[in-house]
Design a protein around this motif. Structure first.
Motif, short mmCIF file in Angstrom:
data_model
loop_
_atom_site.label_atom_id
_atom_site.label_comp_id
_atom_site.label_asym_id
_atom_site.label_seq_id
_atom_site.Cartn_x
_atom_site.Cartn_y
_atom_site.Cartn_z
N CYS A 234 -72.52 -113.16 -13.30
CA CYS A 234 -71.75 -113.92 -12.35
C CYS A 234 -72.33 -114.55 -11.24
O CYS A 234 -73.12 -113.35 -10.70
N MET A 235 -72.33 -115.43 -10.71
CA MET A 235 -72.98 -115.88 -9.47
C MET A 235 -71.81 -116.77 -8.82
O MET A 235 -70.73 -117.20 -9.00
N ILE A 236 -72.59 -116.90 -7.51
CA ILE A 236 -71.65 -117.78 -6.61
C ILE A 236 -72.62 -118.96 -5.82
O ILE A 236 -73.69 -118.62 -5.64
N PRO A 237 -72.34 -120.14 -5.81
CA PRO A 237 -73.08 -121.08 -5.03
C PRO A 237 -73.39 -120.87 -3.53
O PRO A 237 -72.53 -120.23 -3.11
N PRO A 238 -74.22 -121.40 -3.21
CA PRO A 238 -74.59 -121.35 -1.78
C PRO A 238 -73.61 -121.81 -1.00
O PRO A 238 -73.14 -122.70 -1.18
N GLY A 239 -73.36 -121.17 0.05
CA GLY A 239 -72.41 -121.85 1.10
C GLY A 239 -71.08 -121.36 0.70
O GLY A 239 -70.27 -121.42 1.59
N ALA A 240 -70.61 -121.00 -0.54
CA ALA A 240 -69.30 -120.62 -0.89
C ALA A 240 -69.08 -119.09 -0.34
O ALA A 240 -69.97 -118.19 -0.04
N THR A 241 -67.65 -118.97 0.11
CA THR A 241 -67.48 -117.62 0.88
C THR A 241 -66.90 -116.80 -0.33
O THR A 241 -65.95 -117.47 -0.60
N ARG A 242 -67.30 -115.66 -0.42
CA ARG A 242 -67.02 -114.79 -1.41
C ARG A 242 -65.49 -113.99 -1.08
O ARG A 242 -65.48 -113.63 0.04
N GLN A 243 -64.54 -114.31 -1.97
CA GLN A 243 -63.26 -113.89 -1.71
C GLN A 243 -63.21 -112.24 -2.31
O GLN A 243 -63.90 -111.93 -3.31
N PRO A 244 -62.37 -111.42 -1.62
CA PRO A 244 -62.53 -109.85 -2.14
C PRO A 244 -61.59 -110.26 -3.54
O PRO A 244 -60.97 -110.81 -3.74
N GLN A 245 -62.03 -108.99 -4.44
CA GLN A 245 -61.33 -108.89 -5.66
C GLN A 245 -60.02 -108.17 -5.46
O GLN A 245 -59.84 -107.31 -4.84
N GLU B 113 -65.40 -119.48 -15.66
CA GLU B 113 -64.91 -118.57 -14.52
C GLU B 113 -65.48 -117.38 -14.69
O GLU B 113 -65.26 -116.71 -15.92
N CYS B 114 -65.66 -116.56 -13.79
CA CYS B 114 -66.09 -115.10 -13.93
C CYS B 114 -64.84 -114.19 -14.14
O CYS B 114 -63.79 -114.44 -13.23
N VAL B 115 -64.52 -113.50 -15.06
CA VAL B 115 -63.54 -112.82 -15.36
C VAL B 115 -63.60 -111.19 -15.18
O VAL B 115 -64.68 -110.70 -15.64
N GLY B 116 -62.97 -110.41 -14.25
CA GLY B 116 -63.07 -109.21 -13.72
C GLY B 116 -62.67 -108.28 -15.03
O GLY B 116 -62.18 -108.72 -16.07
N ARG B 117 -62.96 -106.99 -15.07
CA ARG B 117 -62.97 -105.89 -15.90
C ARG B 117 -61.40 -106.08 -16.26
O ARG B 117 -60.89 -105.50 -17.42
N ASN B 118 -60.26 -106.33 -15.30
CA ASN B 118 -58.90 -106.24 -15.72
C ASN B 118 -58.36 -107.64 -15.75
O ASN B 118 -57.28 -107.82 -15.37
N ASP B 119 -59.02 -108.51 -16.12
CA ASP B 119 -58.81 -109.81 -16.39
C ASP B 119 -58.56 -110.54 -15.04
O ASP B 119 -57.86 -111.84 -15.04
N GLU B 120 -58.92 -110.28 -13.92
CA GLU B 120 -58.44 -110.94 -12.64
C GLU B 120 -59.68 -112.05 -12.45
O GLU B 120 -60.86 -111.83 -12.98
N VAL B 121 -59.22 -112.99 -11.99
CA VAL B 121 -59.89 -114.22 -11.73
C VAL B 121 -60.07 -114.65 -10.20
O VAL B 121 -58.82 -114.68 -9.81
N VAL B 122 -61.09 -114.55 -9.49
CA VAL B 122 -61.23 -115.11 -8.04
C VAL B 122 -61.68 -116.56 -8.01
O VAL B 122 -62.73 -116.83 -8.46
N ARG B 123 -60.94 -117.21 -7.17
CA ARG B 123 -61.12 -118.75 -7.34
C ARG B 123 -62.02 -118.97 -5.97
O ARG B 123 -61.40 -119.57 -5.10
N ASP B 124 -63.32 -118.56 -5.82
CA ASP B 124 -64.10 -118.66 -4.79
C ASP B 124 -65.41 -119.48 -5.01
O ASP B 124 -66.30 -119.44 -4.41
#
Length: 178
Positions: A167-178, A71-82
């Motif tokens: 950090c990448m996102i699959p084609p067709g997935a909708t990116r969620q805001p962080q 999973e991609c982990v942000g600078r403040n340890d946030e994880v977005v499940r998209d």
């Protein structure tokens, strides 16, 4: 007349910068993520490790290949499940310890020829670890590496080739805001 034109140009540039967000930095947090399927990312890593091995004159042990998706982990340890992910791909090649420095030098030369940016290089005078080279493809932001590898405290008899994706996102997935 020239002063009026200069003033209008300056105003236009200022408006352009403001509307494109250039003056409102978010440290790239909202930049678009590269879109690549996990399968295509794995194929890219396989192709590049095969190229490294070919340049070095060694054969990969395909049975040792491993794709680790994280999973991609942000600078403040946030994880977005998209669906976003990063890939760490590894594969080994048998090589006698005496050839490790030569192998890594050849990989480094190939990286330089292909235009990758070398981010680390070191040769060791050690029975356990002899050489390492790290590089990055600035276009894709994939990191590549070749290094001596083996069990701790035993002379290394393998070279580890690895690829790490951004950090990448699959084609067709909708990116969620962080």
């Amino acid at each position: 007349m020239a002063d009026a034109r200069s003033a209008w140009c300056a105003l236009g540039v200022t408006l352009l910068l403001l509307t494109t967000g250039a003056c409102m930095s978010d440290d790239g947090k909202n930049d678009p993520l590269p879109r690549l399927s996990r399968e295509r990312a794995t194929r890219w890593a396989e192709e590049h490790t095969a190229r490294m091995a070919e340049a070095a004159g060694v054969e990969l042990d395909r049975k040792s290949a491993e794709s680790i998706f994280e999973e991609c982990v942000g600078r403040n340890d946030e994880v977005v499940r998209d669906g976003r992910y990063s890939l760490y791909y590894t594969v080994y090649a048998p090589a006698p310890k005496e050839r490790h420095t030569e192998v890594v030098r050849k990989v480094r030369a190939d990286f330089e020829k292909e235009g990758y940016r070398i981010t680390g290089y070191r040769e060791y005078q050690d029975d356990y670890y002899t050489a390492v080279v790290d590089a990055v493809d600035d276009d894709t932001r994939f990191s590549l590496s070749a290094e001596s590898a083996g069990p701790a405290r035993k002379p290394s008899r393998t070279i580890l080739f690895s690829v790490r994706s951004p950090c990448m996102i699959p084609p067709g997935a909708t990116r969620q805001p962080q």
